[in-house]
Design a protein around this motif. Structure first.
Motif, short mmCIF file in Angstrom:
data_model
loop_
_atom_site.label_atom_id
_atom_site.label_comp_id
_atom_site.label_asym_id
_atom_site.label_seq_id
_atom_site.Cartn_x
_atom_site.Cartn_y
_atom_site.Cartn_z
N SER A 175 0.87 -1.17 0.00
CA SER A 175 0.00 0.00 0.00
C SER A 175 0.90 1.21 0.00
O SER A 175 1.45 1.59 1.04
N GLY A 176 1.07 1.80 -1.17
CA GLY A 176 2.07 2.85 -1.29
C GLY A 176 3.45 2.20 -1.38
O GLY A 176 3.57 0.97 -1.41
N PRO A 177 4.48 3.00 -1.41
CA PRO A 177 5.81 2.45 -1.65
C PRO A 177 6.46 1.78 -0.45
O PRO A 177 7.47 1.12 -0.60
N TYR A 178 5.91 1.94 0.74
CA TYR A 178 6.63 1.48 1.92
C TYR A 178 5.86 0.53 2.83
O TYR A 178 6.43 -0.04 3.74
N LEU A 179 4.58 0.40 2.64
CA LEU A 179 3.77 -0.36 3.58
C LEU A 179 3.34 -1.68 2.96
O LEU A 179 2.72 -1.71 1.89
N LEU A 180 3.68 -2.76 3.64
CA LEU A 180 3.34 -4.10 3.16
C LEU A 180 2.21 -4.64 4.02
O LEU A 180 2.32 -4.69 5.25
N VAL A 181 1.13 -5.04 3.38
CA VAL A 181 -0.06 -5.49 4.10
C VAL A 181 -0.30 -6.96 3.77
O VAL A 181 -0.36 -7.34 2.60
N ALA A 182 -0.41 -7.76 4.82
CA ALA A 182 -0.58 -9.20 4.64
C ALA A 182 -2.05 -9.56 4.87
O ALA A 182 -2.53 -9.52 6.00
N GLY A 183 -2.72 -9.90 3.81
CA GLY A 183 -4.13 -10.20 3.91
C GLY A 183 -4.40 -11.49 4.68
O GLY A 183 -3.60 -12.43 4.65
N VAL A 184 -5.51 -11.53 5.35
CA VAL A 184 -5.96 -12.75 6.02
C VAL A 184 -7.15 -13.27 5.23
O VAL A 184 -8.20 -12.61 5.17
N VAL A 185 -6.97 -14.40 4.58
CA VAL A 185 -7.94 -14.83 3.57
C VAL A 185 -8.55 -16.20 3.86
O VAL A 185 -9.09 -16.83 2.97
N GLU A 186 -8.44 -16.64 5.10
CA GLU A 186 -9.05 -17.91 5.46
C GLU A 186 -9.84 -17.75 6.74
O GLU A 186 -9.39 -17.08 7.67
N VAL A 191 6.02 -14.76 11.94
CA VAL A 191 4.63 -15.15 12.12
C VAL A 191 3.94 -14.02 12.87
O VAL A 191 4.24 -13.76 14.03
N ALA A 192 3.07 -13.33 12.18
CA ALA A 192 2.42 -12.15 12.75
C ALA A 192 1.07 -12.53 13.32
O ALA A 192 0.33 -13.33 12.74
N ASP A 193 0.77 -11.95 14.47
CA ASP A 193 -0.57 -12.15 15.04
C ASP A 193 -1.61 -11.52 14.13
O ASP A 193 -1.41 -10.43 13.59
N ALA A 194 -2.71 -12.21 13.98
CA ALA A 194 -3.80 -11.68 13.15
C ALA A 194 -5.13 -11.92 13.85
O ALA A 194 -6.01 -12.61 13.33
N PRO A 195 -5.29 -11.35 15.06
CA PRO A 195 -6.59 -11.47 15.70
C PRO A 195 -7.65 -10.78 14.85
O PRO A 195 -7.33 -10.07 13.89
N LEU A 196 -8.88 -10.96 15.22
CA LEU A 196 -9.94 -10.46 14.36
C LEU A 196 -9.93 -8.93 14.22
O LEU A 196 -10.50 -8.39 13.29
N ASP A 197 -9.27 -8.25 15.13
CA ASP A 197 -9.24 -6.79 15.04
C ASP A 197 -7.95 -6.27 14.44
O ASP A 197 -7.63 -5.10 14.58
N ARG A 198 -7.19 -7.12 13.75
CA ARG A 198 -5.92 -6.64 13.20
C ARG A 198 -5.54 -7.41 11.94
O ARG A 198 -5.65 -8.63 11.88
N ILE A 199 -5.07 -6.68 10.95
CA ILE A 199 -4.48 -7.30 9.76
C ILE A 199 -2.99 -6.99 9.80
O ILE A 199 -2.59 -5.84 10.04
#
Lengths: 106, 233
Positions: free
Chosen positions: B172-183, B216-224
């Motif tokens: 997202s933009g040149p510097y921010l990497l966003v890891a989608g949660v798709v399951e 391994v990043a935490d991905a609780p329901l309130d965080r991507i």
């Protein structure tokens, strides 16, 4: 650096007067410059100088951080408050210098 | 047609900037319109492929700001968790949209009512509000597009394609990497932090990780999961 705002209220999308700069400094010695650009977001006046810019600079080992050092353009700065947030792991000494810097907290 | 639309809009309101959208276009379309996925369908599968769609299209069509309809346009009403994950991903896209047409007349906004599980998405909706103001007023928007990360994109794309199939991580933009949660039910996910930069900061916690590592990043329901690169200078 990622520019955001403090406000989370949609009612102020077009007149939000805060800016919140999230700074991600280098771990070692570095120099970095970031330009925050403002215009009215609606009109074409930006083509005629209806803009303003602020420059933020960090130098050396992040000892000095000049938060807001310059402006240009014809637009008055539409911001009343600029806050800076560092990563929680950042422990190096920091000095904020710039126009209107009045308060900070580590 | 898109060019004609843009020119007509400019002529009608000459003092204001033009804003048009289109779901398709050739190289150069970015001069006249923003693009989005078009009318997608509600499913976890579609969320996964919509994330892959943006970065894959960008270098081909020079599309600057792809987006998808969060929650899906047609198909079933999204389950709350799916809607949360879609909104979270959309919060970091250059254009966040949420509109739908359901055969039964249901409204996705009813699913997102306060007190429901989708209340977990409200923090990310506030991120949209905080980003959008600056994006609107910025000649160089902080979150320009789902474009690839400058020097690190090649490593990222190769590894992502090998390990994950369609990339579920986008920039997202040149510097921010966003890891989608798709399951469904996923509460953590592995994120590869590409080389070519000095390191990566966790956007949420501020924790620092070296480039080239896999966390391994935490991905609780309130965080991507999202990380911000620190470029060496």
């Amino acid at each position: 650096m990622i520019p955001m705002t403090r406000g989370e209220d949609y009612r102020h999308l077009h007149d939000e007067t805060s800016r919140h700069l999230r700074v991600f400094p280098a771990k070692g010695s570095s120099r970095a410059t970031f330009t925050l650009y403002e215009d009215d977001g609606i009109s074409m006046r930006y083509r005629e100088g209806g803009t303003c810019r602020g420059r933020a600079r960090s130098r050396d080992v992040f000892e000095r951080y000049r938060a807001w050092s310059a402006r240009d353009g014809a637009l008055a700065l539409p911001v009343t408050t600029i806050t800076v947030e560092l990563p929680v792991s950042e422990r190096r000494p920091l000095t904020l210098r710039g126009e209107g810097v009045r308060w900070w907290q580590r | 047609m898109t060019r004609a639309t843009a020119e007509a809009q400019a002529a009608h309101r000459s003092g204001e900037r033009v804003y048009t959208v289109t779901r398709a276009g050739p190289p150069g379309i970015q001069r006249y319109a923003q693009t989005w996925s078009g009318d997608n369908t509600t499913s976890w599968h579609m969320l996964r492929w919509n994330i892959a769609h943006g970065p894959d299209d960008e270098p081909v069509r020079h599309v600057q700001s792809p987006a998808t309809t969060s929650g899906g346009f047609s198909g079933p009403v999204p389950e709350p968790e799916l809607l949360v994950r879609w909104v979270q991903n959309g919060a970091f896209s250059p254009r966040f949209i949420m509109n739908s047409w359901k055969a039964g007349g249901e409204d996705e906004h009813a699913v997102a009512a306060p007190g429901s599980a989708t209340g977990d998405s409200r923090g990310h909706v506030s991120i949209i509000a905080r980003f959008r103001t600056c994006t609107r007023c910025s000649g160089a928007p902080p979150l320009r597009a789902s474009q690839r990360c400058g020097r690190c994109s090649t490593n990222f794309e190769r590894r992502s394609a090998r390990v994950c199939g369609p990339p579920t991580t986008s920039c997202s933009g040149p510097y921010l990497l966003v890891a989608g949660v798709v399951e469904p039910g996923q509460r953590e996910r592995s994120v590869y932090l590409p080389r070519g930069v000095e390191g990566w900061y966790d956007f949420h916690t501020g924790g620092y990780h070296p480039a080239g590592s896999e966390v391994v990043a935490d991905a609780p329901l309130d965080r991507i999961p999202a990380v911000r690169c620190r470029q060496a200078r």
